[in-house]
Scaffold this motif. Structure first.
Motif, short mmCIF file in Angstrom:
data_model
loop_
_atom_site.label_atom_id
_atom_site.label_comp_id
_atom_site.label_asym_id
_atom_site.label_seq_id
_atom_site.Cartn_x
_atom_site.Cartn_y
_atom_site.Cartn_z
N ARG A 268 0.48 -5.65 2.01
CA ARG A 268 -0.95 -5.90 1.97
C ARG A 268 -1.37 -7.22 2.61
NH1 ARG A 268 -4.30 -3.45 -1.44
NH2 ARG A 268 -5.25 -5.45 -1.99
N GLN B 176 -4.26 -7.50 5.44
CA GLN B 176 -5.70 -7.32 5.20
C GLN B 176 -6.36 -8.60 4.71
OE1 GLN B 176 -4.67 -4.19 2.26
NE2 GLN B 176 -6.40 -4.98 1.10
N ARG C 1 0.88 -1.17 0.00
CA ARG C 1 0.00 0.00 0.00
C ARG C 1 0.92 1.22 0.00
NH1 ARG C 1 -5.42 -1.40 1.87
NH2 ARG C 1 -5.71 0.80 2.37
N TRP C 2 1.05 1.87 -1.16
CA TRP C 2 2.10 2.87 -1.34
C TRP C 2 1.92 4.10 -0.46
CZ3 TRP C 2 6.01 0.60 -3.13
CH2 TRP C 2 5.90 -0.37 -4.13
N GLU C 3 0.71 4.43 -0.06
CA GLU C 3 0.53 5.59 0.82
C GLU C 3 1.12 5.35 2.20
OE1 GLU C 3 -3.53 7.62 -1.01
OE2 GLU C 3 -3.64 6.45 0.83
N SER C 4 0.93 4.15 2.74
CA SER C 4 1.41 3.85 4.10
C SER C 4 2.72 3.08 4.10
CB SER C 4 0.35 3.03 4.85
OG SER C 4 0.16 1.76 4.23
N GLY C 5 3.04 2.44 2.99
CA GLY C 5 4.23 1.61 2.95
C GLY C 5 4.02 0.22 3.55
N MET C 6 2.79 -0.10 3.91
CA MET C 6 2.51 -1.39 4.54
C MET C 6 2.33 -2.48 3.49
SD MET C 6 -0.17 -0.36 7.57
CE MET C 6 -0.24 -2.06 8.16
N ALA D 28 -3.63 2.58 -2.30
CA ALA D 28 -4.25 1.53 -1.50
C ALA D 28 -4.35 0.22 -2.27
CB ALA D 28 -5.64 1.97 -1.04
#
Length: 511
Positions: A379, A382, A372-377, A427
């Protein structure tokens, strides 16, 4: 001289949950997600006290349907001098003494659970550290059955039924109290009534201070009603049905189902007809002669796709029994998780005449290891623990990842579908939309891909929001109302013409 620090002392380890210090500093309050237990640690004595072990009530999400520990409801606050803690269950507020010397009491007397009303504390004095036992305690109220909202009044130490101030078919804002006067200001609205500001001393009588959107009276607006049905497995479900203001039961109407997870709580929310970032512009489509259905969905662990079928399809089938629903002209629209469900549904049924999937995941095996490029998490969480609801790693349950991936069932698709996948989506990896589009085109299926360059998961630029609104209307009007098709649907827009040619002109050609 530097004062000597007191030695640090570990009071709990490996806590999966949350911990806070009481306003007076006398206790540490903590909740364990695994056990569902609230406890306190007394700073002066080092004693840990379990608060709710003797109560047969859950203090975390009773309706949890993700493969993880349910989310705690939280607390209202503390009374003076750290004497009591007020903790929420789904409906009521409980009164606990932090030292455990007094038995817990249901501060709202079980009135909330008995009447399916959720009570939550309205903090009128934002600077106050404690909840006063002397002053009135205002509670917001939400009726889980009727979706009505309002306010009640009580006192922190009463342990009796709260006193009703108002319950109505409106959605209210939080209360804001005047400094030094017994007056409160708030706004309220519902689907038919634009939000307006009111002032009141008791919430039983009120003075209206604003008159927003008077121009609304010049347009065909709509109504919102709660509908209920039983799913094939016997589950009770509900959703919202929006109808045009000039609804005529003697006519037949096209219908669009819009969904995400649970939307019925928004029965009394105002839907401003603004250009959409991604979701269906409900009030616009209703004003233009569509029925819009927003069903609630509950999920079975490991089977999010089948769960969507269970609730969405059965809700649509239930509404199709009405003579005024045109069962041959039904569309579906969803964004993100809703987009995934759109993609899944069209591989399982040919009931829908048109579909619109925004930022869908179609291949859980390739999306699982993405970022998820906005948070760096990564995936993976999920799928294993949250919204995607597989409840296992890719290697533990590969069959579930494949079964819930629409990509592998694209040959079954007969429904025309538009896919929005933006190249700056932080996302959902936008290549998921590419996989869906190229797969459908390779199979000779009717599909269109919209890519808004440098745009996020939900559109930000107003120009792009207006653009997608026009295309969405033209797409559904063609398939659900028999209108002419636009050029972008019949011949497409070459990449070299993007940003110069919009393709909105209507033609006699067929897609």
């Amino acid at each position: 001289m530097i004062p000597r620090r007191a030695p640090e002392k570990k009071i709990i380890s490996a806590l999966d949950g949350q911990a806070t210090v009481s306003p007076g500093g006398n206790y540490v309050l903590f909740y364990n997600n695994k056990t569902g237990i609230w406890s306190t640690y007394t700073v002066a004595t080092g004693k840990t006290t379990v608060l709710n072990a003797s109560i047969n009530v859950k203090f975390a999400d009773e309706d949890n349907d993700v493969p993880d520990d349910p989310r705690v409801y939280g607390i209202a606050g503390w009374t003076e001098e750290d004497k009591q803690i007020l903790i929420y269950d789904k409906y009521d507020i409980w009164n606990f003494t932090p030292d455990g010397k007094s038995a817990p009491k249901n501060m709202t007397n079980g009135f909330g659970r008995l009447n399916s009303i959720t009570f939550r504390y309205e903090k009128l004095d934002t600077a106050a550290q404690f909840i006063s036992k002397r002053d009135d305690m205002w509670l917001s109220a939400y009726n889980n059955l009727t979706k009505e909202r309002g306010f009640y009044k009580t006192k922190a130490g009463d342990n009796k039924n709260p006193e009703l101030a108002v319950m109505a078919k409106f959605k209210y804002s939080s209360l804001v109290k005047a400094k030094g006067a017994d007056r409160m200001i708030y706004d309220k609205a519902n689907y038919q009534t634009s939000p307006n500001v009111y002032v009141s001393t008791d919430l039983k009588t009120e003075t209206k201070l604003s008159n927003t959107n008077p121009q609304q009276q010049n347009y065909n607006w709509g109504t919102a009603e709660l509908v209920k049905w039983t799913t094939p497995k016997g589950h009770q479900s509900e959703g919202i049905l929006y109808k045009p203001e000039n609804f005529d039961p003697a006519k037949k109407y096209p219908m669009i189902a819009y969904f995400y997870e649970k939307l019925s709580d928004g029965l009394y929310s105002y839907q401003a007809p603004a250009p959409t970032p991604s979701r269906l512009n409900i009030s616009f489509f209703v004003s233009n002669g569509y029925l819009v259905f927003a069903p609630d969905i509950s999920y079975e662990k490991g089977y999010p796709g089948k769960s969507a079928e269970e609730y969405i399809n059965s809700g649509v089938e239930s509404l199709k029994k009405n003579s005024w629903v045109d069962g041959t002209k039904i569309g579906i629209q969803g964004q993100s998780w809703g987009g995934y469900q759109v993609a899944h549904l069209i591989t399982r049924t040919s009931m829908y005449a048109a579909a619109w999937a925004g930022a869908p995941v179609v291949n859980m095996t390739s999306a699982y290891g993405g970022i998820r490029w906005e948070s760096g998490m990564n995936r993976q969480f999920q799928y294993e623990k949250t919204q995607s609801r597989i409840g296992a790693t890719l290697w533990e349950k590969p069959e579930l990842y494949i079964e819930n991936s629409p990509l592998f069932s694209l040959p079954k698709v007969t429904t025309p579908v538009v896919i929005m996948a933006n190249d700056a989506d932080g996302a959902v990896p936008w290549y998921q939309g590419i996989e869906m589009f190229t797969g459908l085109k390779r199979l000779g299926k009717p599909a269109w891909l919209l890519n808004y360059n440098n745009e996020a998961h939900n559109l930000v630029l107003r120009q792009n929001r207006k653009d997608i609104q026009i295309r969405e209307q033209q797409f559904f009007d063609y398939y659900l109302k028999g209108a002419k098709a636009p050029v972008w649907m019949t011949t497409g827009i070459p990449a070299t013409e993007k940003g110069k040619t919009w393709g909105f002109d209507l033609t006699d050609d067929k897609p």
